[in-house]
Design an enzyme around this catalytic site. Structure first.
Site, PDB file in Angstrom:
ATOM      1  N   TYR A   1     -12.487   2.274  15.136  1.00 19.36           N
ATOM      2  CA  TYR A   1     -11.499   2.861  14.197  1.00 19.36           C
ATOM      3  C   TYR A   1     -11.251   4.436  14.429  1.00 19.36           C
ATOM      4  O   TYR A   1     -10.518   5.123  14.429  1.00 19.36           O
ATOM      5  CB  TYR A   1     -11.818   2.465  12.799  1.00 19.36           C
ATOM      6  CG  TYR A   1     -11.149   3.072  11.577  1.00 19.36           C
ATOM      7  CD1 TYR A   1      -9.706   2.530  11.467  1.00 19.36           C
ATOM      8  CD2 TYR A   1     -11.544   4.166  10.715  1.00 19.36           C
ATOM      9  CE1 TYR A   1      -8.799   3.246  10.550  1.00 19.36           C
ATOM     10  CE2 TYR A   1     -10.571   4.649   9.860  1.00 19.36           C
ATOM     11  CZ  TYR A   1      -9.354   3.947   9.666  1.00 19.36           C
ATOM     12  OH  TYR A   1      -8.471   4.413   8.680  1.00 19.36           O
TER      13      TYR A   1
ATOM     14  N   GLY B   1       0.766  -1.299   0.000  1.00 18.26           N
ATOM     15  CA  GLY B   1      -0.012   0.065  -0.247  1.00 18.26           C
ATOM     16  C   GLY B   1       0.911   1.183  -0.136  1.00 18.26           C
ATOM     17  O   GLY B   1       1.765   1.564  -0.578  1.00 18.26           O
TER      18      GLY B   1
END
Length: 348
Positions: free
Chosen positions: A226, A75
């Site tokens: 999150y 990524g």
């Protein structure tokens, strides 16, 4: 009928010149479709350009500098490693999966011509691993000019680490909190140095629940967890800046954008049908990893950002952080609680 020049002039017959109505309709339809396709392509190109966001135009070299990047084998971490290696830096890729990390490192060495790219094992979900990594780094490395806290997990199920912490807060915040503090002596001795924390726009609406950080009593929400962890990144950055003022060590948090990486694999697990339906459109509307790493690189290398330490960036520009991220009382309390949880007796 004859004209004055003696030529025969025939009367105009409109029936002979009339075009086939069906042909006219087909031609008109093709023209309209072509126009709509052209307009759609233009709109898509403009949308893609807007989604791509800012690009770091800085050409600063990093020869003789050492950069540490967590979660560097895939990524945006991998693309960040590639860019900084291309600038001549010694790049230390801190990764959990050493097999994948070595493949990524070799690819970066080949593509940049920089053989000074190394891998080291780091599992941010384990306090023992973080401490061991930091000890080895301090013993073997001469300097640390840029620390990029990039690794993270997003919306995973409720997993507990070996230390009993909820995984998202443990990996996204606590592991990086401990790592940064343990490496602080090297950051200080290498000053001017930088710490770059990859957060998210998801910090907006986040809340640090000091009474139940790990969802021991309340129902677990992957999204709420999150958001809490990404807000923690922002608050950590601001409190770190306050504590390190005047030391030559600066810190920045950022939102990289919505990116096509493995990070979102758990989202599809929660909503498989939605994920399948939206996969193609989302692939077209998300940033690529190269586009997603641009703000990280901007914060890491752009000259003159020292007076912007503690600030939040997106698309290679400073942005307004959410009100939750400007709460100094919460930032101090989070620092103290984080130090207690990871067993850090002395902090800056």
């Amino acid at each position: 009928m004859k004209d004055s020049g003696g030529f025969l002039v025939l009367p105009w017959s409109s029936s002979g010149a009339t075009a086939d109505p069906g042909e006219e309709n087909r031609t008109g339809l093709l023209l309209r479709c072509g126009a709509m396709l052209g307009l759609s392509l233009i709109c898509f190109a403009v949308l893609r350009r807007w989604i791509a966001g800012g690009v770091c135009r800085c050409s600063v070299r990093l020869d003789g500098k050492t950069v540490l990047i967590t979660g560097a084998n895939t990524g945006i971490g991998k693309e960040t490693s590639r860019d900084l290696a291309g600038r001549g830096a010694r790049v230390v890729m801190a990764c959990r999966d050493l097999t994948r990390a070595e493949r990524a490192a070799e690819e970066i060495r080949q593509s940049t011509g920089n053989g000074n790219v190394v891998i080291r094992h780091l599992d941010l979900s384990s306090l023992y691993s973080v401490r061991q990594f930091a000890k080895d780094f301090l013993d073997s490395e001469d300097r640390l000019d840029i620390l990029i806290n990039n690794a993270g997990v997003m919306m995973c199920p409720k997993w507990l680490t070996e230390d009993g912490f909820e995984t998202q807060l443990a990996v996204n915040h606590l592991g990086h909190f401990l790592l940064t503090n343990l490496l602080l002596p090297k950051l200080r001795s290498s000053a001017p140095s930088r710490v770059v924390n990859v957060s998210s726009i998801a910090h907006r609406g986040g809340r640090i629940d000091f009474d139940d950080l790990f969802f021991s009593r309340r129902p677990y929400s992957a999204l709420e967890s999150y958001r809490q962890s990404k807000l923690a990144n922002v608050l950590f950055t601001s409190e770190f800046t306050r504590r390190l003022k005047g030391s030559g060590v600066t810190s920045y948090s950022l939102h990289p954008g919505v990116i096509r990486t493995e990070l979102g694999r758990h989202v599809e697990g929660w909503f498989p049908l939605l994920g399948a339906v939206l996969r193609l459109p989302s692939l077209m509307l998300m940033k690529t990893p190269w586009q997603g790493c641009q703000t990280t690189i901007y914060c890491a290398v752009t000259p003159g950002l020292e007076d912007r330490s503690g600030k939040y960036f997106s698309d290679c520009a400073e942005q307004q952080v959410a009100p939750e991220g400007r709460d100094e009382v919460t930032a101090r309390k989070l620092w103290e609680e984080s130090a207690r949880l990871v067993g850090l007796k002395e902090t800056c």
